[in-house]
Design an enzyme around this catalytic site. Structure first.
Site, PDB file in Angstrom:
ATOM      1  N   LYS A 176       0.830  -1.210   0.000  1.00 36.81           N
ATOM      2  CA  LYS A 176       0.000   0.000   0.000  1.00 36.81           C
ATOM      3  C   LYS A 176       0.858   1.252   0.000  1.00 36.81           C
ATOM      4  CE  LYS A 176      -1.739   1.760   3.889  1.00 36.81           C
ATOM      5  NZ  LYS A 176      -1.531   3.242   3.916  1.00 36.81           N
ATOM      6  N   ASN A 177       1.855   1.269   0.865  1.00 39.72           N
ATOM      7  CA  ASN A 177       2.650   2.481   1.042  1.00 39.72           C
ATOM      8  C   ASN A 177       3.622   2.733  -0.099  1.00 39.72           C
ATOM      9  OD1 ASN A 177       1.391   3.104   3.459  1.00 39.72           O
ATOM     10  ND2 ASN A 177       2.860   1.945   4.673  1.00 39.72           N
ATOM     11  N   ARG A 212      -3.390  10.858   3.632  1.00 34.87           N
ATOM     12  CA  ARG A 212      -2.302  11.844   3.611  1.00 34.87           C
ATOM     13  C   ARG A 212      -1.656  11.990   2.238  1.00 34.87           C
ATOM     14  NH1 ARG A 212      -0.962  13.641   8.460  1.00 34.87           N
ATOM     15  NH2 ARG A 212       1.218  14.115   7.979  1.00 34.87           N
ATOM     16  N   ASP A 223      -4.890   7.885   9.424  1.00 36.92           N
ATOM     17  CA  ASP A 223      -5.204   7.255  10.704  1.00 36.92           C
ATOM     18  C   ASP A 223      -5.064   8.233  11.860  1.00 36.92           C
ATOM     19  OD1 ASP A 223      -5.833   4.693   9.810  1.00 36.92           O
ATOM     20  OD2 ASP A 223      -3.729   4.107   9.717  1.00 36.92           O
ATOM     21  N   ASP A 279       3.857   0.065  12.375  1.00 32.70           N
ATOM     22  CA  ASP A 279       2.669  -0.617  11.858  1.00 32.70           C
ATOM     23  C   ASP A 279       2.609  -2.088  12.256  1.00 32.70           C
ATOM     24  OD1 ASP A 279       1.611   1.626  10.692  1.00 32.70           O
ATOM     25  OD2 ASP A 279       2.383   1.214   8.690  1.00 32.70           O
TER      26      ASP A 279
END
Length: 458
Positions: free
Chosen positions: A22-23, A94, A119, A309
Site C-alpha cells: 500500500k505504502n 495523507r 489514521d 505498523d
C-alpha cells in the site's frame, strides 16, 4: 454502514498471497504525475487507498486503466488539467500533501491541496514537509481548508537536513527535487523499503538519483521523466499481519511472496517470544514453535527498526505470551489508544507517559501515554469493538479470532479495506469465521448478543 462479526475459530491453516505494498503503490501513482509519458505499475493492490489515489490522479488529468485481475495499472498524464485538488479529497488520507512536491515542477504557478487525513494516531504535523520545500524555493500559505504552494522562480536544488527521518517529508522532497534546477542533497532521510522502491521507479523513468547508507539521497534535477514499467514490492505489513494471526491462533500459514529481507526485525522479535517461521524462495511459513513467552521490550523505530505498523497486531501476541512485556512507541505519539479495546476483551494492559525502555524518545516530555506494559497470558472474550485506525483494526480481528464466548462485533471495518486486499476472503480461506453485515447506526446500541443482523455477504 458495514460491520463484521468475527468468531473465535481455533487455528488458522493454509496459504495466503501477499499483495503489493500500500505504502508504495499510492506514492508511485503520485510520482507518475512527474512524467507526461505512460507509466505501468504491476502488483497493484486492490485496496481503498489505491482506489482513492487513482481518483485523485484522474481529477488532475490522468488517464488510468486498471486491470484488477492481473493487478496491472497504466497511468498517463500528458498535461495537468487542474492545480486545485477537489475538496472531496480532504481529510481522507495523507496522499494529497505529496502533490505539492509532485506538481510544482510542472505547475510552478501554484498548487492547492486540501487538508490531509489518515489514521488517528497523532498529530503527524507537516512542518518537515514545508520547511524542506521552502529550501527548494517554494512559498507556502494555508487556511482552514488547505495549503497553497507556488515556486515563482522555479524549484532550485539545495542542501536539506531533515530534523527527523519522516517518510512523508522524504517522499515529498524527492518528488520536488526531480524538477528542481541543480543538485539537491537530502540528509537524515527515511530509508524504508517503500522509499527505495520510489527511488527505483524514478531511476527507471530517467531520474538522476542515488542513495547512501548514511541516510542521504542525492538528486540532480532532470526535468520531465519518461515512460516506466515497474513491479511494486510486496507489502511487509500485510505479510507480518498474517504471520502474527497464524502464530497467535496456534496454526500454520504459508504467506506467499513474504520477503525475509523486509521483515528482519519483525522475525527476530517473533522468534524471541516463541513464534516460528520457515523461509523459502516463494514465501515464509509461520507457526507457533513453542508456548509464547513474554518478558520482551518492543520499541518501535524508523527503518531499520521495528515498524510502528507491526506494533498493534504484535500486542495481541504479547497478551497471549506468559509474562510481562513492554511496548515503547517512538514514531507516533497517539498509537496506543487501541489497547483500551483489548482491555475490554480481557487483556491486562497498563499505559504510561514515561519512556519504558533503555533510551528516551522525542515524546519523553509529552503529556500523553506512549508506553505500555502487557501482562500475559490472559484469555480474551468476544466484545463489541470500534476500530480506531487501520493496523489497530487487524489487531482487533486477530483478538476476535482467538476470543471465547461467541462472536465479536467490530465496527469501522472500512478502515481495514484501506490497507488489506480482500482481508475477509483471505482469512476465511484459512478457516476464519467472519460475516460482514449492513447495519443502521441505531442498531449498534443493542447488545451484540441480541443484534438483528442483516447478512450482506451472501
Amino acid at each position: 454502514m458495514q460491520i463484521a462479526q468475527v468468531f473465535g475459530c481455533g487455528r488458522l491453516n493454509g496459504e495466503v498471497k501477499v499483495s503489493g505494498a500500500k505504502n508504495a503503490a499510492t506514492k508511485l501513482l503520485v510520482a507518475s504525475l512527474l512524467s507526461d509519458q505512460k507509466c505501468t505499475l504491476r502488483n497493484v493492490p486492490d485496496i481503498g487507498d489505491v482506489s482513492l489515489t487513482v481518483e485523485l490522479c484522474k481529477s488532475l488529468g490522468a488517464h488510468v486503466s486498471w486491470d484488477k485481475e492481473t493487478e496491472v495499472l497504466e497511468i498517463y498524464t500528458p498535461e495537468i488539467q487542474c492545480t486545485r485538488v477537489p475538496p472531496t479529497f480532504s481529510n481522507v488520507n495523507r496522499i494529497p500533501i505529496l502533490l505539492l512536491g509532485a506538481l510544482l515542477g510542472r505547475c510552478p504557478e501554484g498548487v492547492y491541496v486540501p487538508t490531509v487525513g489518515g489514521d488517528a494516531i497523532g498529530e503527524r504535523t507537516l512542518n518537515f514537509h514545508f520547511e524542506g520545500l521552502k529550501q527548494l524555493g517554494v512559498q507556502i500559505s494555508s487556511d482552514s481548508s488547505g495549503y497553497y504552494a507556488k515556486a515563482p522562480r522555479g524549484l532550485k536544488g539545495n542542501y536539506i537536513h531533515l530534523p527527523y527521518p519522516s517518510v512523508g517529508a522524504t517522499e515529498n522532497l524527492i518528488l520536488a527535487a526531480i524538477h528542481a534546477k541543480g543538485r539537491t542533497v537530502i540528509k537524515n532521510v527515511a530509508l524504508e523499503a517503500e522509499i527505495l522502491d520510489l527511488v527505483l521507479f524514478l531511476q527507471k523513468a530517467g531520474a538522476d538519483i542515488t542513495t547512501d547508507n548514511d541516510r542521504t539521497i542525492d538528486i540532480f534535477g532532470t526535468g520531465g521523466l519518461g515512460s516506466v514499467d515497474h513491479t511494486i514490492l510486496p507489502d511487509k505489513i500485510e505479510a507480518a499481519s498474517f504471520g502474527m494471526a497464524a502464530v497467535v491462533s496456534g496454526g500454520r500459514v504459508f504467506v506467499r511472496n513474504a520477503k525475509q529481507e523486509l521483515l528482519i526485525p519483525f522475525l527476530k522479535m517473533l522468534r524471541s517470544i516463541g513464534g516460528g517461521f520457515l523461509v523459502s524462495e516463494s514465501g515464509i511459513e509461520f507457526f507457533q514453535e513453542r508456548p509464547l513467552v513474554g518478558g520482551v521490550v518492543l520499541e518501535t523505530d524508523v527503518h531499520p527498526g521495528f515498524l510502528t505498523d507491526w506494533q498493534q497486531p504484535f500486542a495481541v501476541l504479547l497478551s497471549q505470551a506468559q509474562g510481562s512485556s513492554v511496548i515503547h512507541e517512538t514514531v507516533h505519539e497517539n498509537r496506543l489508544g487501541y489497547l483500551h479495546g483489548l482491555q475490554h476483551m480481557g487483556a491486562e494492559c497498563q499505559l504510561f507517559h514515561q519512556c519504558l525502555s533503555t533510551k528516551a524518545c522525542r515524546y519523553a516530555i509529552g503529556n500523553f501515554p506512549h508506553s505500555a506494559v502487557i501482562h500475559g497470558a490472559t484469555p480474551l472474550w468476544a466484545s463489541h469493538l470500534v476500530i480506531p485506525d487501520l493496523r489497530a483494526g487487524f489487531a482487533y480481528v486477530m483478538a476476535a479470532l482467538i476470543a471465547e464466548g461467541g462472536g465479536s462485533i467490530i465496527e469501522n471495518t472500512h478502515l481495514l479495506d484501506r490497507g488489506y486486499t480482500n482481508w475477509v476472503g483471505k482469512l476465511r480461506s484459512l478457516g476464519a469465521k467472519i460475516q460482514i453485515f449492513d447495519m443502521e447506526q441505531e442498531e449498534l446500541t443493542t447488545s451484540p448478543k441480541s443484534l438483528a443482523l442483516r447478512d450482506a455477504s451472501l
